[in-house]
Design a protein around this motif. Structure first.
Motif, PDB file in Angstrom:
ATOM      1  N   LEU A  64       0.819  -1.205   0.000  1.00 21.49           N
ATOM      2  CA  LEU A  64       0.000   0.000   0.000  1.00 21.49           C
ATOM      3  C   LEU A  64       0.858   1.262   0.000  1.00 21.49           C
ATOM      4  CD1 LEU A  64      -3.081   0.640   0.178  1.00 21.49           C
ATOM      5  CD2 LEU A  64      -2.732   0.982   2.612  1.00 21.49           C
ATOM      6  N   ASN A  65       0.445   2.226  -0.798  1.00 22.48           N
ATOM      7  CA  ASN A  65       1.101   3.523  -0.836  1.00 22.48           C
ATOM      8  C   ASN A  65       0.458   4.403   0.231  1.00 22.48           C
ATOM      9  OD1 ASN A  65       2.334   5.949  -1.455  1.00 22.48           O
ATOM     10  ND2 ASN A  65       1.096   6.326  -3.274  1.00 22.48           N
ATOM     11  N   VAL A 115     -10.926   3.249  -9.876  1.00 21.08           N
ATOM     12  CA  VAL A 115      -9.861   2.361 -10.357  1.00 21.08           C
ATOM     13  C   VAL A 115      -8.527   3.094 -10.344  1.00 21.08           C
ATOM     14  CG1 VAL A 115      -9.007   1.035 -12.322  1.00 21.08           C
ATOM     15  CG2 VAL A 115     -11.446   0.998 -11.767  1.00 21.08           C
ATOM     16  N   LYS A 116      -8.526   4.367 -10.772  1.00 27.55           N
ATOM     17  CA  LYS A 116      -7.311   5.178 -10.720  1.00 27.55           C
ATOM     18  C   LYS A 116      -6.809   5.292  -9.279  1.00 27.55           C
ATOM     19  CE  LYS A 116      -8.614   8.343 -14.486  1.00 27.55           C
ATOM     20  NZ  LYS A 116      -8.881   9.769 -14.786  1.00 27.55           N
ATOM     21  N   PHE A 117      -7.741   5.547  -8.365  1.00 30.12           N
ATOM     22  CA  PHE A 117      -7.365   5.701  -6.956  1.00 30.12           C
ATOM     23  C   PHE A 117      -6.794   4.394  -6.406  1.00 30.12           C
ATOM     24  CE2 PHE A 117      -8.640   5.410  -2.416  1.00 30.12           C
ATOM     25  CZ  PHE A 117      -7.811   6.404  -1.928  1.00 30.12           C
ATOM     26  N   LYS A 118      -7.448   3.298  -6.721  1.00 30.01           N
ATOM     27  CA  LYS A 118      -6.967   1.993  -6.262  1.00 30.01           C
ATOM     28  C   LYS A 118      -5.570   1.707  -6.792  1.00 30.01           C
ATOM     29  CE  LYS A 118      -7.955  -2.960  -6.552  1.00 30.01           C
ATOM     30  NZ  LYS A 118      -8.921  -4.007  -6.964  1.00 30.01           N
ATOM     31  N   ASP A 119      -5.337   2.004  -8.067  1.00 23.70           N
ATOM     32  CA  ASP A 119      -4.018   1.786  -8.667  1.00 23.70           C
ATOM     33  C   ASP A 119      -2.971   2.677  -8.011  1.00 23.70           C
ATOM     34  OD1 ASP A 119      -5.146  -0.059 -10.354  1.00 23.70           O
ATOM     35  OD2 ASP A 119      -5.261   1.280 -12.082  1.00 23.70           O
ATOM     36  N   GLY A 122      -2.104   1.310  -4.706  1.00 20.01           N
ATOM     37  CA  GLY A 122      -1.517  -0.029  -4.710  1.00 20.01           C
ATOM     38  C   GLY A 122      -2.310  -0.987  -3.842  1.00 20.01           C
ATOM     39  N   SER A 123      -3.619  -0.771  -3.761  1.00 24.00           N
ATOM     40  CA  SER A 123      -4.470  -1.567  -2.877  1.00 24.00           C
ATOM     41  C   SER A 123      -4.928  -2.855  -3.547  1.00 24.00           C
ATOM     42  CB  SER A 123      -5.706  -0.751  -2.471  1.00 24.00           C
ATOM     43  OG  SER A 123      -6.617  -1.527  -1.730  1.00 24.00           O
ATOM     44  N   ASP A 124      -5.124  -3.896  -2.726  1.00 27.61           N
ATOM     45  CA  ASP A 124      -5.652  -5.159  -3.234  1.00 27.61           C
ATOM     46  C   ASP A 124      -7.144  -5.298  -2.920  1.00 27.61           C
ATOM     47  OD1 ASP A 124      -5.649  -5.553  -0.517  1.00 27.61           O
ATOM     48  OD2 ASP A 124      -4.526  -7.432  -0.546  1.00 27.61           O
ATOM     49  N   LYS A 125      -7.758  -4.214  -2.398  1.00 19.71           N
ATOM     50  CA  LYS A 125      -9.174  -4.257  -2.041  1.00 19.71           C
ATOM     51  C   LYS A 125     -10.057  -4.162  -3.284  1.00 19.71           C
ATOM     52  CE  LYS A 125      -9.185  -4.697   2.419  1.00 19.71           C
ATOM     53  NZ  LYS A 125      -9.927  -3.750   3.264  1.00 19.71           N
ATOM     54  N   ASN A 126     -11.206  -4.829  -3.227  1.00 19.07           N
ATOM     55  CA  ASN A 126     -12.161  -4.777  -4.328  1.00 19.07           C
ATOM     56  C   ASN A 126     -12.991  -3.492  -4.260  1.00 19.07           C
ATOM     57  OD1 ASN A 126     -11.473  -7.333  -5.356  1.00 19.07           O
ATOM     58  ND2 ASN A 126     -12.832  -8.352  -3.892  1.00 19.07           N
ATOM     59  N   ILE A 127     -13.442  -3.056  -5.418  1.00 23.28           N
ATOM     60  CA  ILE A 127     -14.364  -1.920  -5.497  1.00 23.28           C
ATOM     61  C   ILE A 127     -15.779  -2.485  -5.480  1.00 23.28           C
ATOM     62  CG2 ILE A 127     -15.146   0.036  -6.885  1.00 23.28           C
ATOM     63  CD1 ILE A 127     -12.329   0.185  -8.064  1.00 23.28           C
ATOM     64  N   ALA A 128     -16.527  -2.160  -4.442  1.00 22.07           N
ATOM     65  CA  ALA A 128     -17.849  -2.754  -4.241  1.00 22.07           C
ATOM     66  C   ALA A 128     -18.950  -1.907  -4.865  1.00 22.07           C
ATOM     67  CB  ALA A 128     -18.113  -2.930  -2.743  1.00 22.07           C
ATOM     68  N   TYR A 129     -19.948  -2.591  -5.429  1.00 20.06           N
ATOM     69  CA  TYR A 129     -21.100  -1.902  -6.020  1.00 20.06           C
ATOM     70  C   TYR A 129     -22.262  -1.913  -5.036  1.00 20.06           C
ATOM     71  CZ  TYR A 129     -24.912  -0.690  -9.180  1.00 20.06           C
ATOM     72  OH  TYR A 129     -25.986  -0.080  -9.765  1.00 20.06           O
ATOM     73  N   ILE A 140     -10.231   1.090   2.320  1.00 18.22           N
ATOM     74  CA  ILE A 140      -8.866   0.643   2.561  1.00 18.22           C
ATOM     75  C   ILE A 140      -8.585   0.726   4.051  1.00 18.22           C
ATOM     76  CG2 ILE A 140      -6.426   1.102   2.102  1.00 18.22           C
ATOM     77  CD1 ILE A 140      -7.260   2.291  -0.566  1.00 18.22           C
ATOM     78  N   ASN A 141      -8.090  -0.361   4.619  1.00 20.43           N
ATOM     79  CA  ASN A 141      -7.820  -0.424   6.050  1.00 20.43           C
ATOM     80  C   ASN A 141      -6.322  -0.455   6.305  1.00 20.43           C
ATOM     81  OD1 ASN A 141     -10.389  -2.424   5.467  1.00 20.43           O
ATOM     82  ND2 ASN A 141     -10.724  -0.997   7.129  1.00 20.43           N
ATOM     83  N   SER A 142      -5.846   0.525   7.040  1.00 22.03           N
ATOM     84  CA  SER A 142      -4.428   0.590   7.364  1.00 22.03           C
ATOM     85  C   SER A 142      -4.209   1.592   8.487  1.00 22.03           C
ATOM     86  CB  SER A 142      -3.601   0.989   6.144  1.00 22.03           C
ATOM     87  OG  SER A 142      -2.275   1.319   6.528  1.00 22.03           O
TER      88      SER A 142
END
Length: 281
Positions: A64-65, A115-119, A122-129, A140-142
């Motif tokens: 994660l960044n 998607v841009k934000f996730k990239d 560097g997160s491995d979390k899914n984007i939920a609908y 994102i949990n950190s």
């Protein structure tokens, strides 16, 4: 218990459970990683009275960044502004149950921005609908991420934060317009003859705009006469064009929908928007 089992248990307690208590890695992930039943790990937690001190939903992705303490790139400044506008920061501790979370939700048409934000993160979390609201959300949990964000000036319940100088001072002058663009993509609106910044604290908008060192004229429309803080700050037409050019010209990262609107808005006024190749649409 055999000697081998004792060694195995000691290893799990010293290594695996540390990841659980300090970083909040879920037991099912630890079970897969170390080839151990999650229920066994849970029993070890109970034996050590650690089960009530766990961090909930706080898995820390090592990739994660999370460093926002030093803004050194356009993307960092942009996403910091966007988080300030649209991010939800959670840092709670109820009955020793701790939760650190950053979440952002956007409508269906802005899915690609998440998607841009996730990239970027560097997160491995899914984007939920979410069917009811017809929107997408990423959480994102950190602990490290949330502590960094809070230290830089974005606090939980940031709506009521009246001191944003620390946040603004953390952004270097060469990246400040990127921060403003991120904020505008989150809480701004492009209308027919002007652009509008919306906030629960219009004084913060004025502080953000004043730091650009651009001259501008505006009007504030409060949502409620009894509440002289929550409202919309609307710039005049020519100042709107000036601010859009300041925020978006030759930029790489932006909300696609908002950028299309600003191109149309500027072209109607005879202004040709400046873009660069390789931009992140």
């Amino acid at each position: 218990m055999t000697r081998a089992q004792e060694i195995r248990k000691k290893f799990l307690i010293n290594t695996v459970l540390k990841e659980y208590s300090e970083y909040g890695t879920p037991l099912y992930k630890l079970g897969k990683k170390y080839n151990c039943c999650p229920r066994v790990l849970k029993n070890y937690l109970k034996e050590l009275d650690l089960i009530e001190d766990r961090v909930i939903s706080n898995y820390h992705d090592p990739n994660l960044n999370y460093n926002f303490l030093k803004i050194e790139t356009e993307d960092q400044a942009y996403w910091l502004g966007f988080i300030y506008a649209d991010g939800c920061v959670i840092n709670t501790n109820v009955k020793n149950r701790v939760k650190y979370e950053l979440s952002i939700g956007l409508k269906e048409s802005d899915y690609d921005h998440l998607v841009k934000f996730k990239d970027f993160m560097g997160s491995d979390k899914n984007i939920a609908y979410r069917k009811i609201s017809k929107s997408y959300r990423i959480s994102i949990n950190s602990k490290i991420l949330i502590e960094n964000i809070i230290n830089i000036g974005i606090i939980p319940n940031k709506t009521y934060n009246t001191q944003i100088e620390c946040l603004l001072d953390s952004v270097p002058p060469e990246f400040y317009r990127d921060f403003v663009r991120g904020y505008f993509d989150g809480d701004g609106h492009i209308g027919t003859n002007s652009i509008t910044f919306s906030s629960y604290n219009t004084n913060n908008i004025i502080k953000i705009l004043e730091k650009t060192q651009l001259s501008f004229e505006y009007k504030i429309y409060f949502k409620n006469k009894s509440n002289q803080t929550t409202g919309d700050l609307k710039l005049k037409l020519q100042d709107s064009v000036k601010f859009l050019k300041y925020m978006y010209d030759n930029s790489k990262t932006f909300l696609n929908r908002k950028n299309i609107q600003r191109e149309y808005f500027c072209r109607l006024r005879g202004e040709i928007p400046k873009i660069i190749t390789g931009q992140k649409r």
